[in-house]
Design an enzyme around this catalytic site. Structure first.
Site, PDB file in Angstrom:
ATOM      1  N   LYS A 105       0.978   2.438   3.814  1.00 50.33           N
ATOM      2  CA  LYS A 105       1.498   1.884   2.572  1.00 50.33           C
ATOM      3  C   LYS A 105       1.795   0.404   2.769  1.00 50.33           C
ATOM      4  O   LYS A 105       2.512   0.010   3.699  1.00 50.33           O
ATOM      5  CB  LYS A 105       2.778   2.634   2.188  1.00 50.33           C
ATOM      6  N   CYS A 109       2.203   6.088  -4.166  1.00 53.55           N
ATOM      7  CA  CYS A 109       3.372   5.919  -5.023  1.00 53.55           C
ATOM      8  C   CYS A 109       3.319   4.580  -5.771  1.00 53.55           C
ATOM      9  O   CYS A 109       2.374   4.293  -6.474  1.00 53.55           O
ATOM     10  CB  CYS A 109       4.650   6.083  -4.210  1.00 53.55           C
ATOM     11  N   GLU A 151       2.924  12.309  -1.026  1.00 55.52           N
ATOM     12  CA  GLU A 151       3.439  11.252  -0.158  1.00 55.52           C
ATOM     13  C   GLU A 151       4.408  11.863   0.854  1.00 55.52           C
ATOM     14  O   GLU A 151       5.272  12.669   0.506  1.00 55.52           O
ATOM     15  CB  GLU A 151       4.164  10.207  -1.001  1.00 55.52           C
TER      16      GLU A 151
END
Length: 287
Positions: A135, A175, A48
């Site tokens: 995200k 994540c 990430e």
């Protein structure tokens, strides 16, 4: 080309070179070289925010109800280290993928106007950038500096891999998106075969909560913001194939037998016979 139903995949645990895009891209190049020349990898997953950096420890001058002007300077430096998609950094990543004949999955910090996004890019060695996603839900204080993805980011990437005959579908939830049950279910519905999970979550118990992933984590060498790592490769039956790697940078590679996906569905086909679609239905908004 391989006629078997296996592929070689790597997860690369490494830190960004803070605020130095050129050096970070050189680091990507050298690590991809190891994955390809040492391990014969066809696909490599980076952490990430590898390009642009994960701003662990920065407050950007913010507390609830107050903002210090110094936070604007922090954001300016962070914004300058982010990349546009497409743009020169993507062109460089495309060249790295082509040179080493490896499909690259990498976390990046994307800038679009004044807004930053935590994104993932999918880069094919022959076709270049074949997709990206943002995200959906930045966690906790990440919301100070990252915008939100939208319904167009609920997607997978169906592509080819070098030296492999059949198309393959991969995904890249980022994540703590992997703790969003409905998102995860939808990605399963879309047919993911390689569940890539770029993340900065270095807790030891994270491995037990992600049981079928190519999980690449940041390893930060700055003692003030150190992230322990813990990258791991796990098959659909929950067997750990490589890792966890903790406390150092490195490249983990495993041979993935894609037939194990079907073997796993024999007991638990989460979007098939085990889903009880006669009772439950997931509705997903599309643009």
């Amino acid at each position: 080309m391989s006629t078997s139903n296996t592929i070689k995949a790597s997860v690369i645990q490494c830190s960004t070179v803070k605020y130095d895009l050129d050096a970070t891209l050189e680091k990507m190049d050298s690590l991809i070289r190891i994955a390809r020349e040492r391990d014969g990898s066809q696909l490599a997953v980076f952490p990430e925010a590898f390009i642009g950096g994960y701003p662990k420890g920065l407050t950007f001058g913010c507390t609830i109800g107050e903002r210090d002007p110094s936070g604007g300077d922090d954001l300016l430096a962070y914004h300058k280290s982010a990349i546009t998609i497409p743009g020169p950094a993507i062109t460089r990543i495309e060249a790295i993928a082509k040179q080493h004949d490896v499909f690259i999955v990498s976390g990046v910090i994307e800038k679009d106007g004044g807004t930053l996004y935590c994104s993932v890019v999918w880069v094919h060695p022959e076709h270049g950038l074949v997709g990206k996603r943002r995200k959906l839900m930045p966690t906790a204080s990440e919301r100070l500096v990252w915008g939100f993805g939208d319904e167009t980011d609920v997607k997978v990437c169906t592509t080819t891999l070098p030296r492999h005959d059949e198309p393959i579908t991969l995904s890249s939830n980022i994540c703590w998106e992997n703790y969003m049950p409905l998102l995860r279910y939808r990605i399963y519905e879309l047919g993911t075969q390689l569940y890539c999970a770029p993340t900065v979550d270095g807790r030891e118990d994270h491995v037990t909560s992600v049981k079928d992933e190519l999980d690449s984590k940041t390893q930060d060498d700055d003692e003030a913001t150190k992230i322990a790592g813990g990258s791991v490769i796990i098959d659909p039956l929950g067997t750990i194939l490589a890792g966890p790697l903790r406390g150092s940078e490195g490249v983990l590679t495993a041979e993935l037998d894609l037939d194990t996906i079907t073997r796993g569905k024999f007991d638990l086909d989460v979007v098939g016979h085990y889903a009880r679609k006669d009772i439950f239905k997931l509705s997903v908004r599309s643009s």
